[in-house]
Design a protein around this motif. Sequence first.
Motif: not given
Length: 226
Positions: A176, A198, A208, A213
Amino acid sequence: MSSIADNIDAIRQRVALAAERAGRSPSDVELLAVSKTFPVEQIQEAADAGQLLFGENKVQELLAKQPLLSSKLRWHLIGHLQSNKVRKCLSVVDAIHSVDSIDLARDINRIASELGLFPKVYLEVNLAAESTKYGFKPEHLKQSLDELYSLDRLFIQGLMCIPPFDANAENTRHYFVVLRELRDELQIQGGAPLPKLSMGMSHDFEVAIEEGSTIVRVGSAIFGSR
Ligand SMILES: *Cc1c(COP(=O)(O)O)cnc(C)c1O
């Protein structure tokens, strides 16, 4: 057994806590309910609980379910898209997370132009160079960036990844971070914002979110195991 509504509630709370831990606003993270393989009755249950954004990985399945449900629902494609399904896909989806090659990007651009659409897309990155997975290799994405930006029908949102599965989410954190840093590099290279990431699924969405994210794709934690 907990209900779909309870699961959504619990996930929304965990999303909010993860965002707060990272000093982010919970409203900056969208929840995409991944409904692949689950019947429309269960999608309806999620919709009744206020979940309106759903992800499917196959165009055929999406096309079969979408007409049976409220037009208030929004659909994202998250699986590999074959060129011969682009036209049908564009007529029903709100975004495509799985733009995984320059050829596919060109096809989407051409057909979007014919249909008068400006689809939202994410560029999928194959971070671990897994031969079983789709996606741009990071170096290839850098080389392709100029051409991707020249495809003027694509509303490029950002990047997407599906890291190698690891039951321990901490072991996935590195991927990530790499996706976020690649995004930062591409923004500088291309001189344009790529605001969306995403990343994160049922077993690792909190990590994430801590790493930036903006949309988590959660299936089994909402609907149960497939
Ligand atoms: C199935 C799928 C998900 C959701 O996986 P869960 O582990 O059920 O949350 C997320 N992203 C993609 C691309 C998928 O195919």
